[in-house]
Write a protein that holds these residues in place. Structure first.
Motif, PDB file in Angstrom:
ATOM      1  N   MET A 172      79.795  -6.968  30.771  1.00 11.73           N
ATOM      2  CA  MET A 172      78.618  -7.475  31.502  1.00 11.73           C
ATOM      3  C   MET A 172      78.506  -6.811  32.880  1.00 11.73           C
ATOM      4  O   MET A 172      77.426  -6.698  33.449  1.00 11.73           O
ATOM      5  CB  MET A 172      78.774  -8.981  31.728  1.00 11.73           C
ATOM      6  N   LEU A 173      79.661  -6.406  33.444  1.00 10.09           N
ATOM      7  CA  LEU A 173      79.655  -5.825  34.789  1.00 10.09           C
ATOM      8  C   LEU A 173      79.896  -4.320  34.777  1.00 10.09           C
ATOM      9  O   LEU A 173      79.394  -3.591  35.629  1.00 10.09           O
ATOM     10  CB  LEU A 173      80.759  -6.458  35.650  1.00 10.09           C
ATOM     11  N   ASP A 174      80.676  -3.861  33.826  1.00 13.24           N
ATOM     12  CA  ASP A 174      81.123  -2.468  33.807  1.00 13.24           C
ATOM     13  C   ASP A 174      80.461  -1.774  32.613  1.00 13.24           C
ATOM     14  O   ASP A 174      80.688  -2.154  31.471  1.00 13.24           O
ATOM     15  CB  ASP A 174      82.655  -2.478  33.655  1.00 13.24           C
ATOM     16  N   ALA A 175      79.627  -0.749  32.886  1.00 15.25           N
ATOM     17  CA  ALA A 175      78.828  -0.136  31.830  1.00 15.25           C
ATOM     18  C   ALA A 175      79.690   0.537  30.766  1.00 15.25           C
ATOM     19  O   ALA A 175      80.638   1.257  31.081  1.00 15.25           O
ATOM     20  CB  ALA A 175      77.881   0.890  32.441  1.00 15.25           C
ATOM     21  N   ALA A 176      79.357   0.296  29.495  1.00 11.37           N
ATOM     22  CA  ALA A 176      79.975   1.049  28.395  1.00 11.37           C
ATOM     23  C   ALA A 176      79.314   2.424  28.342  1.00 11.37           C
ATOM     24  O   ALA A 176      78.173   2.598  28.774  1.00 11.37           O
ATOM     25  CB  ALA A 176      79.767   0.304  27.084  1.00 11.37           C
ATOM     26  N   ARG A 177      80.051   3.405  27.799  1.00 11.43           N
ATOM     27  CA  ARG A 177      79.546   4.784  27.773  1.00 11.43           C
ATOM     28  C   ARG A 177      79.133   5.130  26.341  1.00 11.43           C
ATOM     29  O   ARG A 177      79.955   5.088  25.415  1.00 11.43           O
ATOM     30  CB  ARG A 177      80.680   5.697  28.251  1.00 11.43           C
ATOM     31  N   VAL A 178      77.856   5.469  26.168  1.00 15.59           N
ATOM     32  CA  VAL A 178      77.318   5.780  24.844  1.00 15.59           C
ATOM     33  C   VAL A 178      76.812   7.220  24.851  1.00 15.59           C
ATOM     34  O   VAL A 178      75.963   7.586  25.669  1.00 15.59           O
ATOM     35  CB  VAL A 178      76.154   4.812  24.488  1.00 15.59           C
ATOM     36  N   VAL A 179      77.365   8.042  23.949  1.00 20.54           N
ATOM     37  CA  VAL A 179      76.985   9.461  23.897  1.00 20.54           C
ATOM     38  C   VAL A 179      76.036   9.694  22.719  1.00 20.54           C
ATOM     39  O   VAL A 179      76.315   9.258  21.601  1.00 20.54           O
ATOM     40  CB  VAL A 179      78.251  10.343  23.753  1.00 20.54           C
ATOM     41  N   LEU A 180      74.909  10.379  22.983  1.00 25.76           N
ATOM     42  CA  LEU A 180      73.984  10.758  21.915  1.00 25.76           C
ATOM     43  C   LEU A 180      74.395  12.138  21.419  1.00 25.76           C
ATOM     44  O   LEU A 180      74.423  13.106  22.189  1.00 25.76           O
ATOM     45  CB  LEU A 180      72.542  10.803  22.444  1.00 25.76           C
ATOM     46  N   ALA A 181      74.730  12.229  20.127  1.00 24.79           N
ATOM     47  CA  ALA A 181      75.201  13.507  19.585  1.00 24.79           C
ATOM     48  C   ALA A 181      74.389  13.880  18.352  1.00 24.79           C
ATOM     49  O   ALA A 181      73.628  13.072  17.814  1.00 24.79           O
ATOM     50  CB  ALA A 181      76.688  13.396  19.228  1.00 24.79           C
ATOM     51  N   GLY A 182      74.583  15.127  17.911  1.00 25.87           N
ATOM     52  CA  GLY A 182      73.877  15.615  16.720  1.00 25.87           C
ATOM     53  C   GLY A 182      73.609  17.097  16.879  1.00 25.87           C
ATOM     54  O   GLY A 182      73.883  17.681  17.936  1.00 25.87           O
ATOM     55  N   GLU A 183      73.052  17.686  15.823  1.00 28.17           N
ATOM     56  CA  GLU A 183      72.746  19.114  15.894  1.00 28.17           C
ATOM     57  C   GLU A 183      71.584  19.352  16.862  1.00 28.17           C
ATOM     58  O   GLU A 183      70.870  18.405  17.207  1.00 28.17           O
ATOM     59  CB  GLU A 183      72.393  19.604  14.488  1.00 28.17           C
ATOM     60  N   PRO A 184      71.376  20.625  17.260  1.00 26.68           N
ATOM     61  CA  PRO A 184      70.210  20.913  18.112  1.00 26.68           C
ATOM     62  C   PRO A 184      68.932  20.432  17.409  1.00 26.68           C
ATOM     63  O   PRO A 184      68.840  20.496  16.178  1.00 26.68           O
ATOM     64  CB  PRO A 184      70.218  22.443  18.229  1.00 26.68           C
ATOM     65  N   ASN A 185      67.987  19.936  18.200  1.00 25.80           N
ATOM     66  CA  ASN A 185      66.691  19.456  17.704  1.00 25.80           C
ATOM     67  C   ASN A 185      66.761  18.137  16.928  1.00 25.80           C
ATOM     68  O   ASN A 185      65.793  17.765  16.273  1.00 25.80           O
ATOM     69  CB  ASN A 185      65.988  20.500  16.824  1.00 25.80           C
ATOM     70  N   ALA A 186      67.878  17.443  16.986  1.00 26.62           N
ATOM     71  CA  ALA A 186      67.967  16.150  16.298  1.00 26.62           C
ATOM     72  C   ALA A 186      67.095  15.103  16.993  1.00 26.62           C
ATOM     73  O   ALA A 186      66.770  14.065  16.415  1.00 26.62           O
ATOM     74  CB  ALA A 186      69.417  15.680  16.263  1.00 26.62           C
ATOM     75  N   GLY A 187      66.740  15.380  18.257  1.00 26.77           N
ATOM     76  CA  GLY A 187      65.909  14.432  18.999  1.00 26.77           C
ATOM     77  C   GLY A 187      66.712  13.634  20.023  1.00 26.77           C
ATOM     78  O   GLY A 187      66.270  12.576  20.491  1.00 26.77           O
ATOM     79  N   LYS A 188      67.878  14.153  20.422  1.00 30.12           N
ATOM     80  CA  LYS A 188      68.760  13.434  21.359  1.00 30.12           C
ATOM     81  C   LYS A 188      68.089  13.236  22.720  1.00 30.12           C
ATOM     82  O   LYS A 188      68.064  12.136  23.259  1.00 30.12           O
ATOM     83  CB  LYS A 188      70.072  14.228  21.562  1.00 30.12           C
ATOM     84  N   SER A 189      67.568  14.339  23.272  1.00 28.80           N
ATOM     85  CA  SER A 189      67.009  14.254  24.627  1.00 28.80           C
ATOM     86  C   SER A 189      65.759  13.382  24.657  1.00 28.80           C
ATOM     87  O   SER A 189      65.531  12.642  25.620  1.00 28.80           O
ATOM     88  CB  SER A 189      66.698  15.653  25.157  1.00 28.80           C
ATOM     89  N   THR A 190      64.953  13.463  23.584  1.00 28.78           N
ATOM     90  CA  THR A 190      63.743  12.627  23.532  1.00 28.78           C
ATOM     91  C   THR A 190      64.146  11.150  23.492  1.00 28.78           C
ATOM     92  O   THR A 190      63.574  10.318  24.203  1.00 28.78           O
ATOM     93  CB  THR A 190      62.901  13.002  22.282  1.00 28.78           C
ATOM     94  N   LEU A 191      65.165  10.837  22.696  1.00 26.57           N
ATOM     95  CA  LEU A 191      65.643   9.451  22.613  1.00 26.57           C
ATOM     96  C   LEU A 191      66.251   9.007  23.950  1.00 26.57           C
ATOM     97  O   LEU A 191      66.029   7.875  24.394  1.00 26.57           O
ATOM     98  CB  LEU A 191      66.674   9.322  21.485  1.00 26.57           C
ATOM     99  N   PHE A 192      66.992   9.902  24.584  1.00 23.57           N
ATOM    100  CA  PHE A 192      67.586   9.609  25.898  1.00 23.57           C
ATOM    101  C   PHE A 192      66.482   9.189  26.878  1.00 23.57           C
ATOM    102  O   PHE A 192      66.585   8.185  27.578  1.00 23.57           O
ATOM    103  CB  PHE A 192      68.319  10.853  26.414  1.00 23.57           C
ATOM    104  N   ASN A 193      65.393   9.983  26.911  1.00 26.12           N
ATOM    105  CA  ASN A 193      64.287   9.679  27.829  1.00 26.12           C
ATOM    106  C   ASN A 193      63.639   8.334  27.502  1.00 26.12           C
ATOM    107  O   ASN A 193      63.320   7.553  28.400  1.00 26.12           O
ATOM    108  CB  ASN A 193      63.230  10.784  27.763  1.00 26.12           C
ATOM    109  N   VAL A 194      63.464   8.061  26.196  1.00 26.28           N
ATOM    110  CA  VAL A 194      62.824   6.794  25.807  1.00 26.28           C
ATOM    111  C   VAL A 194      63.721   5.616  26.183  1.00 26.28           C
ATOM    112  O   VAL A 194      63.265   4.624  26.759  1.00 26.28           O
ATOM    113  CB  VAL A 194      62.513   6.786  24.279  1.00 26.28           C
ATOM    114  N   LEU A 195      65.016   5.728  25.913  1.00 24.59           N
ATOM    115  CA  LEU A 195      65.921   4.589  26.167  1.00 24.59           C
ATOM    116  C   LEU A 195      66.121   4.330  27.660  1.00 24.59           C
ATOM    117  O   LEU A 195      66.235   3.186  28.090  1.00 24.59           O
ATOM    118  CB  LEU A 195      67.282   4.823  25.492  1.00 24.59           C
ATOM    119  N   THR A 196      66.165   5.413  28.452  1.00 28.38           N
ATOM    120  CA  THR A 196      66.387   5.194  29.889  1.00 28.38           C
ATOM    121  C   THR A 196      65.076   4.952  30.629  1.00 28.38           C
ATOM    122  O   THR A 196      65.079   4.535  31.787  1.00 28.38           O
ATOM    123  CB  THR A 196      67.104   6.395  30.553  1.00 28.38           C
ATOM    124  N   GLY A 197      63.957   5.242  29.953  1.00 30.03           N
ATOM    125  CA  GLY A 197      62.656   4.970  30.571  1.00 30.03           C
ATOM    126  C   GLY A 197      62.212   6.021  31.572  1.00 30.03           C
ATOM    127  O   GLY A 197      61.306   5.770  32.366  1.00 30.03           O
TER     128      GLY A 197
END
Ligand SMILES: Nc1nc2c(ncn2[C@@H]2O[C@H](COP(=O)(O)OP(=O)(O)O)[C@@H](O)[C@H]2O)c(=O)[nH]1
Ligand SMILES: [Mg+2]
Length: 371
Positions: A172-197
């Motif tokens: 609740m206080l200390d952030a867990a670390r979640v890594v988005l992985a996959g091959e190039p063009n899997a959509g990681k960066s697009t998802l990163f932008n959507v989730l972080t706003g």
């Protein structure tokens, strides 16, 4: 000399506000000399001996038998200290440590877990985390459990339950670390932008666009999460991209959870392959809007239509913290030091030793540090 005391009511450090309490018979005359009000308005200035302004302040008279005034100041510790110095110059004495609401570092306090919860409050990253800390500071929370155990002894089953819940409370206080992985063009960066706003990361059809590790914060149902994006996993890459892949694999190795994105036509990683840590990998199917009829097993998402995103948020928490995450109305540890304490208590019970001594020792040890 009148028996007037002055003390800071707020915790240490910089903040939006600091508050100072002036207390005792004769306080009103000190206020008359140090505070220039404007008619009936509680807003005024605190002035030094030369009439120069130390700060703008709000003056509140605390009702009750004793003369008591609270001054709220701007949140600089330098301003707070100058105001305290000025009030002492006019005859107030520093309050004895027992009267302080915020014990200084290393100082003994009557309920340390309560103090720890209140000290953590300004750093809480969600309203749920604030409510959680206030509850833990109360009798029904972890602070109440500690007090009760000091008086009535430690119950093994309660210890086990608290230990089981500790990862959730700490999360609740200390952030867990979640890594988005996959091959190039899997959509990681697009998802990163959507989730972080935020449109933080460049997205493109060109493979190898992202190379550095990029970190962003998000909050899932009150839990802070540090999200990490980086290079797509592939071997046929140039020197710079290869370094990006190496960093990505290192990040995956230490993540609390790897979310592995599989776009239409790509192959799912076999457990433990491609740097995916076994037991800490969630495989999801990305870019589902491009292949709506395609059959998949498991969760499908689209960052464009938002399909599957609420389920993804829920699954991330479930993978990291399990199903038992509702902390409302429950005592729960919230610092790593609490988990260490509970484990030590358990070992003491196992060894037929008295755990109450360990609790007493915890109460007088430094804030947040058990040993
Ligand atoms: N239609 C569709 N396109 C997507 C989706 N997610 C990403 N894309 C596109 O796929 C391409 C690669 O996305 P990007 O996020 O850069 O992939 P990365 O290499 O894994 O970071 C870009 O052109 C994105 O606009 C999605 O959910 N639906
Ligand atoms: Mg990318």
């Amino acid at each position: 000399m009148p028996d007037i005391t002055v003390e800071a009511l707020t915790g240490p450090g910089r903040a939006a506000l600091h508050a100072v309490l002036l207390c005792g018979k004769g306080s009103a005359s000190i206020i008359d000399q140090a505070f220039c009000g404007r008619g009936l308005s509680p807003h005024g200035t605190i002035i030094d001996a030369d009439g120069d302004v130390i700060d703008d302040a709000i003056l509140i008279e605390w009702p009750g038998e004793a003369e008591r005034f609270v001054l709220t100041l701007h949140g600089s510790p330098f301003i707070r200290d100058r105001v305290i110095e000025r009030l002492m110059q006019l005859g107030a004495a520093a309050a004895p440590s027992t009267a302080r609401l915020w014990p200084a570092r290393g100082q003994k306090c009557c309920n340390k877990v309560r103090e720890e919860a209140l000290l953590a409050l300004p750093t809480a990253l969600s309203h749920q985390a604030c409510a959680f800390l206030l509850e833990q500071a109360s009798e029904g929370g972890f602070s109440g459990w500690l007090q009760h155990s000091l008086e009535h002894g430690v119950v093994r089953q309660e210890l086990d339950e608290l230990l089981q819940l500790s990862a959730v409370g700490i999360g609740m206080l200390d952030a867990a670390r979640v890594v988005l992985a996959g091959e190039p063009n899997a959509g990681k960066s697009t998802l990163f932008n959507v989730l972080t706003g935020h449109q933080r990361v460049i997205t493109s059809q060109q493979p190898g666009t992202t190379r550095d590790l990029i970190e962003g914060e998000m909050c899932l149902l009150g839990f802070p999460i540090q999200l990490v994006d980086g290079a797509g996993l592939r071997s046929a890459a140039g020197e710079v991209e290869q370094e990006g892949v190496r960093r990505m694999e290192a990040a995956m190795g230490t993540a609390d959870l790897v979310v592995y994105l599989v776009p239409p036509g790509a192959v799912e990683p076999v457990a433990g392959m491609k740097g995916t840590p076994p037991g800490r990998t969630l495989v999801i199917h990305s870019r589902r809007d491009e292949d709506p009829g395609g059959e998949i097993v498991g969760l499908g998402i689209s960052s464009v239509t938002a399909e599957g995103l609420p389920q993804l948020r829920e699954r991330i928490l479930q993978e990291i913290y399990g199903d038992d995450r509702n902390l409302t109305g429950r005592a729960c540890p919230f610092l790593p030091a609490h988990r260490d304490l509970l484990m030590e208590l358990r070992s003491a019970l196992d060894a037929d030793e008295d755990p109450v001594d360990i609790l007493r020792h915890y109460r007088v040890s430094e804030m947040g540090a058990h040993r």
